[in-house]
Scaffold this active site. Structure first.
Site, PDB file in Angstrom:
ATOM      1  N   GLU A  43       4.136  31.276  28.579  1.00  9.05           N
ATOM      2  CA  GLU A  43       3.661  32.403  29.375  1.00  9.05           C
ATOM      3  C   GLU A  43       3.385  33.631  28.515  1.00  9.05           C
ATOM      4  O   GLU A  43       4.079  33.868  27.526  1.00  9.05           O
ATOM      5  CB  GLU A  43       4.722  32.769  30.418  1.00  9.05           C
ATOM      6  N   CYS A  85       3.126  40.905  26.211  1.00  6.11           N
ATOM      7  CA  CYS A  85       4.414  40.249  26.021  1.00  6.11           C
ATOM      8  C   CYS A  85       4.133  38.787  25.659  1.00  6.11           C
ATOM      9  O   CYS A  85       3.565  38.053  26.460  1.00  6.11           O
ATOM     10  CB  CYS A  85       5.208  40.362  27.320  1.00  6.11           C
ATOM     11  N   CYS A 118      13.877  27.539  25.604  1.00 10.74           N
ATOM     12  CA  CYS A 118      14.823  28.319  24.811  1.00 10.74           C
ATOM     13  C   CYS A 118      16.166  27.598  24.769  1.00 10.74           C
ATOM     14  O   CYS A 118      16.552  26.941  25.723  1.00 10.74           O
ATOM     15  CB  CYS A 118      14.993  29.702  25.445  1.00 10.74           C
ATOM     16  N   CYS A 129      21.169  31.727  28.357  1.00 17.94           N
ATOM     17  CA  CYS A 129      21.656  32.894  29.102  1.00 17.94           C
ATOM     18  C   CYS A 129      21.631  32.575  30.609  1.00 17.94           C
ATOM     19  O   CYS A 129      20.657  32.032  31.127  1.00 17.94           O
ATOM     20  CB  CYS A 129      20.793  34.120  28.819  1.00 17.94           C
ATOM     21  N   CYS A 181      18.608  33.810  32.939  1.00 18.69           N
ATOM     22  CA  CYS A 181      17.236  33.739  32.423  1.00 18.69           C
ATOM     23  C   CYS A 181      16.526  32.442  32.791  1.00 18.69           C
ATOM     24  O   CYS A 181      17.044  31.344  32.576  1.00 18.69           O
ATOM     25  CB  CYS A 181      17.260  33.909  30.911  1.00 18.69           C
ATOM     26  N   SER A 227      19.297  42.375  23.377  1.00 18.99           N
ATOM     27  CA  SER A 227      19.694  42.074  24.748  1.00 18.99           C
ATOM     28  C   SER A 227      21.207  42.098  24.810  1.00 18.99           C
ATOM     29  O   SER A 227      21.863  41.152  24.402  1.00 18.99           O
ATOM     30  CB  SER A 227      19.173  40.685  25.149  1.00 18.99           C
ATOM     31  N   HIS A 278      23.396  43.523  27.680  1.00 20.64           N
ATOM     32  CA  HIS A 278      23.722  43.090  29.047  1.00 20.64           C
ATOM     33  C   HIS A 278      25.202  43.123  29.425  1.00 20.64           C
ATOM     34  O   HIS A 278      25.562  42.691  30.533  1.00 20.64           O
ATOM     35  CB  HIS A 278      23.179  41.680  29.333  1.00 20.64           C
ATOM     36  N   ASN A 286      16.063  40.569  37.516  1.00 20.81           N
ATOM     37  CA  ASN A 286      15.107  39.844  38.349  1.00 20.81           C
ATOM     38  C   ASN A 286      15.819  38.630  38.907  1.00 20.81           C
ATOM     39  O   ASN A 286      16.400  37.861  38.147  1.00 20.81           O
ATOM     40  CB  ASN A 286      13.946  39.329  37.505  1.00 20.81           C
ATOM     41  N   CYS A 294       9.161  36.713  32.737  1.00 20.59           N
ATOM     42  CA  CYS A 294       8.797  35.477  32.042  1.00 20.59           C
ATOM     43  C   CYS A 294       9.674  34.271  32.354  1.00 20.59           C
ATOM     44  O   CYS A 294      10.805  34.395  32.764  1.00 20.59           O
ATOM     45  CB  CYS A 294       8.785  35.708  30.556  1.00 20.59           C
TER      46      CYS A 294
END
Ligand code: SAH
Length: 345
Positions: free
Chosen positions: A93, A106, A113, A117, A120, A215, A217, A291, A333
């Site tokens: 993407e 982006c 990946c 996480c 994600c 990142s 968090h 998100n 993403c």
């Protein structure tokens, strides 16, 4: 024999290759110009190269092109999201966002990946492979061509962990910065990592002057390890020490990403602990209301987000809440690729 991918080759590598097939060195600059300035993807269009060379290139080399598998355009803010097909049939993407200061892209650095996480979408379907430098670059070239726009900023925040694909990502950054290519300034390039400490140190030594985003968090190891398995390998103390070294070495401010998840990491005491962790570090904190991703129950609490920011500001920290773009097209993403994999199952 696999084809030689020319799109991701820097000038010295192109020179070496052309010399190895008996060509004069200056041909490399001509080829580079066709690929990166004129953006030609067909060897026959390269008129100043001799016919015999073009024929040889057609036989043993390739220029990376992507296919548009899906394209979504936001009616709210003009954000465009692509699902790009790669030469081997995999997909990634890419998202184009319009800001007052320019167009920001982006890009993805891997197919899937490994980092795992919890919140994600990119990691849910597992890891397939890293992208080549040419495949990362082609996301920029293809988007510019399709939309007829100039991209002025790049963020490496798409699918994948860029520092887990170090050489290709660095080659991409040097190519996109090349004055005889897209010539995007290093200041306008940013790379986001979940915190691979060894690679952050390696990046610092390159003294590239790109913006580094971390990142984070969470503000404690227990919470961070629960959300981000990478924290078990590189705990926060080590990560923050590497950030300090990065700033010392490069003079660049670090941007910390903090996705606010209701009930998980968004209490006022989390804000206070975060401020304490980052004290003395030249940085900016980017707060992102999480998100919601299909497989998880994570969501953001808008009121808590506001209070979190206020608490940080009160403590003298530089923190902003990230503006949401492309909300109507699910622009965050990882989700489009994951949906496509599910559709084909
Ligand atoms: N692997 C890199 C870059 C890719 S993710 C990294 O971890 O930084 C880009 C950013 O989006 C990261 O900060 C990531 O943690 C964040 N992110 C991932 N899923 C998210 C979600 N559901 N809501 C908000 N931010 C998310």
């Amino acid at each position: 024999m696999p084809l030689i991918e020319l799109t991701g080759m820097e000038l010295p590598a192109l020179q070496e290759y052309l010399q190895s097939i008996g060509q004069p060195k200056f041909r490399a600059a001509q080829l580079f110009d066709w690929i990166h300035q004129k953006r030609v993807t067909d060897f026959d269009a390269m008129q100043n190269l001799p016919k015999a060379l073009r024929d040889r290139l057609k036989e043993e080399a390739t220029l990376t092109t992507l296919t548009i598998q899906r394209k979504l355009e936001s009616k709210l803010d003009g954000t465009v999201k692509y699902l790009y097909g790669l030469p081997d049939g995999e997909c990634v993407e890419t998202v184009m966002m319009r800001y007052s200061y320019g167009n920001s892209l982006c890009v993805s650095s891997q197919v899937g990946c490994k980092m795992g996480c919890a919140f994600c979408a990119s990691t849910k379907a597992g890891f397939v492979r890293s992208l080549t430098a040419g495949e990362i670059l082609a996301q920029v070239y293809e988007t510019e061509r399709d939309l007829g726009v100039k991209i002025s900023h790049i963020v490496m925040m798409g699918i994948g962990e860029p520092l887990d694909n170090y050489e290709n990502v660095l080659r991409f950054l040097r190519l996109i910065n090349s004055p005889s290519g897209a010539n995007i300034s290093l200041r306008n390039l940013s790379l986001s990592t979940c915190g691979l400490v060894d690679q952050i140190d390696r990046l610092a030594e390159e003294k590239l002057g790109i913006t580094l985003s971390i990142s984070l968090h969470a503000s404690d190891n227990e919470t961070r390890s629960r959300m981000m398995p990478v924290n078990r390998r590189y705990p926060m103390e080590e990560l923050l020490a590497a950030c300090k070294r990065y700033t010392d070495r490069t003079g660049r401010r670090i941007s910390f990403e903090y996705a606010l998840i209701a009930g998980e990491n968004d209490r006022p005491e989390d804000a206070r602990r975060l401020a304490h962790c980052l004290k003395g570090q030249l940085c900016h904190i980017n707060l992102i209301p999480v998100n919601s991703v299909k497989e998880t129950s994570f969501h953001a609490d808008r009121k808590r987000v506001r209070e979190f920011q206020q608490e940080l500001s009160r403590l003298g920290m530089n923190a902003t809440v990230r503006r949401t773009l492309g909300a109507d097209i699910n622009a965050a993403c990882g989700q489009l690729r994951r949906d496509k994999i599910e559709e084909t199952k």
